[in-house]
Structures are given as C-alpha cells and as structure tokens.
Design an enzyme around this catalytic site. Structure first.
Site, PDB file in Angstrom:
ATOM      1  N   CYS A  79      12.151  -9.264  20.325  1.00 58.04           N
ATOM      2  CA  CYS A  79      11.298  -8.981  20.136  1.00 58.04           C
ATOM      3  C   CYS A  79      10.332  -8.889  21.857  1.00 58.04           C
ATOM      4  O   CYS A  79      11.161  -7.926  22.596  1.00 58.04           O
ATOM      5  CB  CYS A  79      10.283  -9.414  19.086  1.00 58.04           C
ATOM      6  SG  CYS A  79       9.405  -8.671  18.968  1.00 58.04           S
ATOM      7  N   HIS A 184      15.189  -9.035  15.239  1.00 63.07           N
ATOM      8  CA  HIS A 184      14.822 -10.075  14.604  1.00 63.07           C
ATOM      9  C   HIS A 184      16.050 -10.262  14.316  1.00 63.07           C
ATOM     10  O   HIS A 184      16.036 -10.231  12.916  1.00 63.07           O
ATOM     11  CB  HIS A 184      13.837 -10.760  13.954  1.00 63.07           C
ATOM     12  CG  HIS A 184      11.584 -10.397  14.963  1.00 63.07           C
ATOM     13  ND1 HIS A 184      11.731 -11.650  15.576  1.00 63.07           N
ATOM     14  CD2 HIS A 184      10.754  -9.764  14.968  1.00 63.07           C
ATOM     15  CE1 HIS A 184      10.357 -11.891  16.008  1.00 63.07           C
ATOM     16  NE2 HIS A 184       9.958 -10.100  15.446  1.00 63.07           N
ATOM     17  N   GLU A 186      17.029 -13.413  13.819  1.00 66.67           N
ATOM     18  CA  GLU A 186      17.301 -14.845  13.490  1.00 66.67           C
ATOM     19  C   GLU A 186      16.734 -14.080  11.783  1.00 66.67           C
ATOM     20  O   GLU A 186      16.290 -15.223  11.176  1.00 66.67           O
ATOM     21  CB  GLU A 186      16.123 -15.915  13.765  1.00 66.67           C
ATOM     22  CG  GLU A 186      14.454 -15.438  13.965  1.00 66.67           C
ATOM     23  CD  GLU A 186      14.449 -14.398  15.045  1.00 66.67           C
ATOM     24  OE1 GLU A 186      13.210 -14.344  15.058  1.00 66.67           O
ATOM     25  OE2 GLU A 186      15.155 -13.625  15.683  1.00 66.67           O
TER      26      GLU A 186
END
Length: 208
Positions: A79, A184, A186
């Site tokens: 990001c 992202h 994650e």
C-alpha cells in the site's frame, strides 16, 4: 527471518497475523542490525506519503533500505509502502521517494471518471501483465482488497499486475528483488496469503 519495518506509520496487526497463519517467523523492528540480518523485508504503511517519507529519513531507514535492496535482499512494499518505493509522489505537494521503482505516485481521480468513488476501496480482480515469482500462486482474475486514493504511474516497465477501477490502475510492481503491492495481501484472504507465501520463498541473489 522476515522483518517488518517499524517507522511509525504502519498498522502491523493484520499483517503479522496473516504471516503467522502461514507459519512464518516475523519481527517488527526499526533496528538497523536486525533489518540487515533479516532474509526478507516488508515495508508497510498507512497515511500520507510526505509524512511517511520524512519518518523513514529521520531514522536513516531510507538509506538502509536502499542499501539492502541494492545488495539483493527481497523487499516488498505494501500500500503506502509500495508507493514509497517510487521516485516521487504528488500527494499534497511533491515528495521524494526511495527511487527503487521508476515512476511517480498521482491521484486516482486524475484518471477515473467523475462518477467513480475515490478512495478506491474494495475487492477487485487482478490482471497479470507479466509473470513474476511474487504472483506464482495467483491466477488471472483472483480478487484482492484495495484501499487507496493514489497510484503508481509511468511504471509500465515494472508493472506485473493491474486492476480495473474506471481505469487500469497499477496493482503490483517489481524491479528485480524490489516488489510492491498497492492492495493489501494481508486483508485479501487466501489469495493474499499465497502472495505472501511466494515472497517468503524468495532468496537474495535469486534470478527473477
């Protein structure tokens, strides 16, 4: 060992949790010795480019990351962390980045139609523009999660994936051992976990 760079502008909990779920040893640190000893480094980030770049410079982490990247250590920006890899950003002024990825960061609203909401927030399909080890476990059209108002441009040479959001936006970049994801991983479920797993399999000096 994987080191996540702690420079005061990252939310590390979800990233740490995802990496632990795939059984990876993780340390969050700004210690130059620990970062130097790590096999791989992730540069996360949330907030404004200028503030984040200033925090990296304050601790000398900008020069350290550039040196380690130059030595071939795998480095992944996520990001805002990806945006910091670029030469410069035009977010609230003009700010210098690390210069590890050629190109610049500009507002999404410069390229998308007026009826498209900014920030770009939500799930979008990846279009893989060229093969790269970071995406070895990703299929064309896999969905990942984005939250951003700025994106990388003038970087076609390093772009490995894009996403359609009223315009074709840069989703992932790579130049040698330096990589970045605008989305992202994650927060992208099983697809994101596979991307992080692929990164964990990379070694310094590997042919990309």
């Amino acid at each position: 060992m994987l080191a996540i760079v702690d420079y005061g502008v990252g939310n590390f909990f979800s990233l740490q949790s995802c990496l632990k779920r795939i059984n990876q040893e993780v340390v969050v640190t700004k210690d130059p010795e620990v970062l130097t000893a790590a096999e791989r480094i992730i540069l996360p980030g949330v907030g404004a480019f200028g503030d984040a770049a200033a925090k990296l410079r304050q601790g000398g982490l900008d020069k350290l990351l550039c040196r380690l990247a130059g030595e071939g250590k795998p480095l992944l920006g996520i990001c805002l962390g990806m945006q910091l890899l670029f030469e410069k950003s035009y977010e609230y002024g003009e700010h210098e980045g690390l210069g590890l990825i050629k190109g610049k960061i500009v507002p999404v609203n410069q390229v998308v139609p007026d009826n498209i909401k900014v920030p770009h927030m939500g799930w979008n399909a990846l279009h893989i523009t060229r093969p790269h080890p970071l995406l070895q476990y990703v299929k064309e059209g896999d969905f990942v999660y984005f939250v951003h108002s700025y994106f990388g441009c003038e970087c076609a040479h390093s772009t490995i994936a894009t996403a359609e959001y009223g315009a074709e936006l840069t989703a992932a970049v790579a130049e040698g051992n330096v990589m970045g994801c605008q989305f992202h991983p994650e927060k992208s479920g099983a697809v994101g976990a596979r991307i992080l797993q692929a990164f964990m399999e990379m070694k310094a000096g590997q042919a990309w």
